[in-house]
Design a protein around this motif. Structure first.
Motif, PDB file in Angstrom:
ATOM      1  N   LEU A   2       0.824  -1.207   0.000  1.00  0.00           N
ATOM      2  CA  LEU A   2       0.000   0.000   0.000  1.00  0.00           C
ATOM      3  C   LEU A   2       0.863   1.263   0.000  1.00  0.00           C
ATOM      4  O   LEU A   2       0.603   2.215  -0.750  1.00  0.00           O
ATOM      5  CB  LEU A   2      -0.928  -0.017   1.218  1.00  0.00           C
ATOM      6  N   SER A   3       1.895   1.289   0.843  1.00  0.00           N
ATOM      7  CA  SER A   3       2.772   2.466   0.891  1.00  0.00           C
ATOM      8  C   SER A   3       3.516   2.652  -0.429  1.00  0.00           C
ATOM      9  O   SER A   3       3.711   3.785  -0.893  1.00  0.00           O
ATOM     10  CB  SER A   3       3.769   2.330   2.046  1.00  0.00           C
ATOM     11  N   SER A   4       3.921   1.548  -1.051  1.00  0.00           N
ATOM     12  CA  SER A   4       4.600   1.650  -2.348  1.00  0.00           C
ATOM     13  C   SER A   4       3.657   2.205  -3.415  1.00  0.00           C
ATOM     14  O   SER A   4       4.067   3.030  -4.247  1.00  0.00           O
ATOM     15  CB  SER A   4       5.112   0.277  -2.774  1.00  0.00           C
ATOM     16  N   MET A   5       2.401   1.786  -3.391  1.00  0.00           N
ATOM     17  CA  MET A   5       1.436   2.298  -4.356  1.00  0.00           C
ATOM     18  C   MET A   5       1.191   3.789  -4.161  1.00  0.00           C
ATOM     19  O   MET A   5       1.084   4.554  -5.130  1.00  0.00           O
ATOM     20  CB  MET A   5       0.133   1.515  -4.249  1.00  0.00           C
ATOM     21  N   VAL A   6       1.108   4.201  -2.900  1.00  0.00           N
ATOM     22  CA  VAL A   6       0.891   5.625  -2.616  1.00  0.00           C
ATOM     23  C   VAL A   6       2.083   6.457  -3.087  1.00  0.00           C
ATOM     24  O   VAL A   6       1.919   7.513  -3.714  1.00  0.00           O
ATOM     25  CB  VAL A   6       0.634   5.837  -1.109  1.00  0.00           C
ATOM     26  N   CYS A   7       3.288   5.982  -2.805  1.00  0.00           N
ATOM     27  CA  CYS A   7       4.494   6.702  -3.241  1.00  0.00           C
ATOM     28  C   CYS A   7       4.588   6.757  -4.759  1.00  0.00           C
ATOM     29  O   CYS A   7       4.898   7.811  -5.340  1.00  0.00           O
ATOM     30  CB  CYS A   7       5.736   6.033  -2.658  1.00  0.00           C
ATOM     31  N   LEU A 106      21.137  14.579 -10.147  1.00  0.00           N
ATOM     32  CA  LEU A 106      22.260  14.234  -9.284  1.00  0.00           C
ATOM     33  C   LEU A 106      22.162  12.816  -8.746  1.00  0.00           C
ATOM     34  O   LEU A 106      23.163  12.106  -8.638  1.00  0.00           O
ATOM     35  CB  LEU A 106      22.342  15.231  -8.127  1.00  0.00           C
ATOM     36  N   THR A 107      20.950  12.399  -8.407  1.00  0.00           N
ATOM     37  CA  THR A 107      20.770  11.086  -7.790  1.00  0.00           C
ATOM     38  C   THR A 107      20.443   9.975  -8.790  1.00  0.00           C
ATOM     39  O   THR A 107      20.624   8.803  -8.471  1.00  0.00           O
ATOM     40  CB  THR A 107      19.650  11.146  -6.740  1.00  0.00           C
ATOM     41  N   SER A 108      19.968  10.343  -9.980  1.00  0.00           N
ATOM     42  CA  SER A 108      19.533   9.321 -10.934  1.00  0.00           C
ATOM     43  C   SER A 108      20.692   8.452 -11.402  1.00  0.00           C
ATOM     44  O   SER A 108      20.549   7.230 -11.545  1.00  0.00           O
ATOM     45  CB  SER A 108      18.857   9.976 -12.136  1.00  0.00           C
ATOM     46  N   GLY A 109      21.841   9.070 -11.656  1.00  0.00           N
ATOM     47  CA  GLY A 109      22.993   8.291 -12.108  1.00  0.00           C
ATOM     48  C   GLY A 109      23.409   7.244 -11.096  1.00  0.00           C
ATOM     49  O   GLY A 109      23.688   6.088 -11.453  1.00  0.00           O
ATOM     50  N   ILE A 110      23.433   7.627  -9.816  1.00  0.00           N
ATOM     51  CA  ILE A 110      23.817   6.685  -8.765  1.00  0.00           C
ATOM     52  C   ILE A 110      22.778   5.581  -8.613  1.00  0.00           C
ATOM     53  O   ILE A 110      23.123   4.391  -8.465  1.00  0.00           O
ATOM     54  CB  ILE A 110      24.003   7.442  -7.434  1.00  0.00           C
ATOM     55  N   GLU A 111      21.497   5.950  -8.663  1.00  0.00           N
ATOM     56  CA  GLU A 111      20.436   4.950  -8.491  1.00  0.00           C
ATOM     57  C   GLU A 111      20.408   3.961  -9.654  1.00  0.00           C
ATOM     58  O   GLU A 111      20.224   2.748  -9.438  1.00  0.00           O
ATOM     59  CB  GLU A 111      19.098   5.662  -8.366  1.00  0.00           C
ATOM     60  N   ILE A 112      20.581   4.447 -10.874  1.00  0.00           N
ATOM     61  CA  ILE A 112      20.609   3.543 -12.021  1.00  0.00           C
ATOM     62  C   ILE A 112      21.821   2.622 -11.941  1.00  0.00           C
ATOM     63  O   ILE A 112      21.734   1.424 -12.252  1.00  0.00           O
ATOM     64  CB  ILE A 112      20.624   4.361 -13.329  1.00  0.00           C
ATOM     65  N   CYS A 113      22.951   3.173 -11.505  1.00  0.00           N
ATOM     66  CA  CYS A 113      24.155   2.358 -11.371  1.00  0.00           C
ATOM     67  C   CYS A 113      23.962   1.239 -10.341  1.00  0.00           C
ATOM     68  O   CYS A 113      24.293   0.078 -10.602  1.00  0.00           O
ATOM     69  CB  CYS A 113      25.333   3.250 -10.979  1.00  0.00           C
ATOM     70  N   LYS A 126      15.616 -14.142  -7.017  1.00  0.00           N
ATOM     71  CA  LYS A 126      14.713 -13.849  -8.130  1.00  0.00           C
ATOM     72  C   LYS A 126      13.701 -12.775  -7.771  1.00  0.00           C
ATOM     73  O   LYS A 126      13.376 -11.911  -8.591  1.00  0.00           O
ATOM     74  CB  LYS A 126      14.002 -15.131  -8.553  1.00  0.00           C
ATOM     75  N   ALA A 127      13.193 -12.828  -6.531  1.00  0.00           N
ATOM     76  CA  ALA A 127      12.218 -11.816  -6.115  1.00  0.00           C
ATOM     77  C   ALA A 127      12.850 -10.429  -6.091  1.00  0.00           C
ATOM     78  O   ALA A 127      12.260  -9.440  -6.546  1.00  0.00           O
ATOM     79  CB  ALA A 127      11.662 -12.177  -4.738  1.00  0.00           C
ATOM     80  N   ASP A 128      14.076 -10.347  -5.565  1.00  0.00           N
ATOM     81  CA  ASP A 128      14.780  -9.059  -5.553  1.00  0.00           C
ATOM     82  C   ASP A 128      15.151  -8.623  -6.964  1.00  0.00           C
ATOM     83  O   ASP A 128      15.196  -7.418  -7.252  1.00  0.00           O
ATOM     84  CB  ASP A 128      16.032  -9.159  -4.688  1.00  0.00           C
ATOM     85  N   LEU A 129      15.434  -9.579  -7.833  1.00  0.00           N
ATOM     86  CA  LEU A 129      15.788  -9.240  -9.206  1.00  0.00           C
ATOM     87  C   LEU A 129      14.628  -8.537  -9.908  1.00  0.00           C
ATOM     88  O   LEU A 129      14.839  -7.562 -10.647  1.00  0.00           O
ATOM     89  CB  LEU A 129      16.186 -10.507  -9.959  1.00  0.00           C
ATOM     90  N   ILE A 133      14.833  -4.753 -11.411  1.00  0.00           N
ATOM     91  CA  ILE A 133      14.517  -4.484 -12.821  1.00  0.00           C
ATOM     92  C   ILE A 133      13.397  -3.451 -12.926  1.00  0.00           C
ATOM     93  O   ILE A 133      13.461  -2.513 -13.748  1.00  0.00           O
ATOM     94  CB  ILE A 133      14.128  -5.786 -13.540  1.00  0.00           C
ATOM     95  N   SER A 134      12.363  -3.607 -12.092  1.00  0.00           N
ATOM     96  CA  SER A 134      11.255  -2.646 -12.098  1.00  0.00           C
ATOM     97  C   SER A 134      11.745  -1.252 -11.717  1.00  0.00           C
ATOM     98  O   SER A 134      11.345  -0.242 -12.326  1.00  0.00           O
ATOM     99  CB  SER A 134      10.158  -3.102 -11.142  1.00  0.00           C
ATOM    100  N   TYR A 135      12.634  -1.185 -10.745  1.00  0.00           N
ATOM    101  CA  TYR A 135      13.154   0.116 -10.311  1.00  0.00           C
ATOM    102  C   TYR A 135      14.015   0.740 -11.405  1.00  0.00           C
ATOM    103  O   TYR A 135      13.950   1.955 -11.657  1.00  0.00           O
ATOM    104  CB  TYR A 135      13.962  -0.055  -9.027  1.00  0.00           C
ATOM    105  N   PHE A 136      14.809  -0.084 -12.077  1.00  0.00           N
ATOM    106  CA  PHE A 136      15.659   0.419 -13.155  1.00  0.00           C
ATOM    107  C   PHE A 136      14.822   0.999 -14.300  1.00  0.00           C
ATOM    108  O   PHE A 136      15.107   2.078 -14.815  1.00  0.00           O
ATOM    109  CB  PHE A 136      16.550  -0.719 -13.666  1.00  0.00           C
ATOM    110  N   ILE A 137      13.761   0.294 -14.663  1.00  0.00           N
ATOM    111  CA  ILE A 137      12.886   0.769 -15.745  1.00  0.00           C
ATOM    112  C   ILE A 137      12.155   2.045 -15.331  1.00  0.00           C
ATOM    113  O   ILE A 137      12.022   2.993 -16.119  1.00  0.00           O
ATOM    114  CB  ILE A 137      11.896  -0.333 -16.140  1.00  0.00           C
ATOM    115  N   SER A 138      11.682   2.068 -14.088  1.00  0.00           N
ATOM    116  CA  SER A 138      10.958   3.250 -13.624  1.00  0.00           C
ATOM    117  C   SER A 138      11.858   4.483 -13.574  1.00  0.00           C
ATOM    118  O   SER A 138      11.413   5.597 -13.897  1.00  0.00           O
ATOM    119  CB  SER A 138      10.354   2.987 -12.246  1.00  0.00           C
TER     120      SER A 138
END
Length: 227
Positions: A2-7, A106-113, A126-129, A133-138
């Motif tokens: 729920l918190s992830s959906m709200v964010c 400033l933060t996007s480069g570090i987060e993508i890396c 696999k669950a973390d993968l 992947i979802s975070y990288f695409i987003s």
């Protein structure tokens, strides 16, 4: 969950609002380009072109009085004033979004890396993968939502000079109108853009620069891991 959906909903709404704001400013430059093109058509088709030019310029004045509530100005100064007012709007939008864009870049480069590094790590579950992947695409989509409207703004502000020179038969106009068109061309050479604390102009080149920075960080992490 729920918190992830709200964010995610909040971030998506903010990004969409900022993207719409930049695109709205870009649309005003596109509107000027359309008016200039129509003005050129009227000059070529109508022998009474002087009156038509004045009517088009007056329409521009009324439009900007409705948009930003400016004081009435003489017709002979409207060509340059429209561009200056639009660039004033760009400056206001720039002042509003600059801190946010700066932190985003400033933060996007570090987060993508880090997300790419976690995806290629052999010990990742696999669950973390799926999460990485979802975070990288987003993150990539979020950067694109910022950079693409910035690229549109730069292109539309630059196109004004080309439209004036190519679509308007300025050589058949009286000298007073030629002077105003020259001022528009000169002003359009200084394109309007959104920047991050004067560090980077927001465009597609910014997107590639962030990914290049992330790739450099990723290479550094891999070398540290091997050592």
């Amino acid at each position: 969950i729920l918190s992830s959906m709200v964010c995610a909903t909040t971030i998506s709404g903010l990004d969409a609002s900022f993207m719409t704001t930049i695109l709205h400013v870009s649309a005003q430059f596109r509107l000027i380009n359309t008016w200039i093109s129509n003005m050129g058509i009227e000059i070529n088709c109508n022998p009474n072109y002087t009156r038509k030019v004045k009517m088009e310029l007056m329409r521009c004045i009324r439009h900007h009085q409705r948009m930003i509530q400016i004081i009435p100005i003489p017709v002979q100064f409207v060509s340059l004033t429209i561009l200056l007012l639009l660039c004033s709007v760009v400056n206001e939008v720039n002042n509003l979004l600059t801190p946010i864009i700066f932190m985003q870049i400033l933060t996007s480069g570090i987060e993508i890396c880090l997300s790419g590094y976690a995806m290629l790590d052999s010990g990742t579950a696999k669950a973390d993968l799926v999460k990485f992947i979802s975070y990288f695409i987003s993150m990539g989509i979020q950067l694109l939502l910022w950079c693409w409207p910035g690229e549109v703004l730069v292109r539309e502000s630059q196109d004004i000079g080309h439209v004036v020179y190519l679509n308007v038969p300025w050589y058949d106009l009286p000298p007073i109108y030629q002077q105003h068109l020259c001022l528009m061309i000169i002003r359009a050479q200084q394109y309007c853009s959104i920047s991050a604390l004067t560090f980077q102009t927001l465009s597609i080149h910014t997107l590639t620069a962030v990914f290049n920075t992330a790739a450099s960080y990723f290479t550094l992490l891999r070398q540290m891991q091997e050592k």
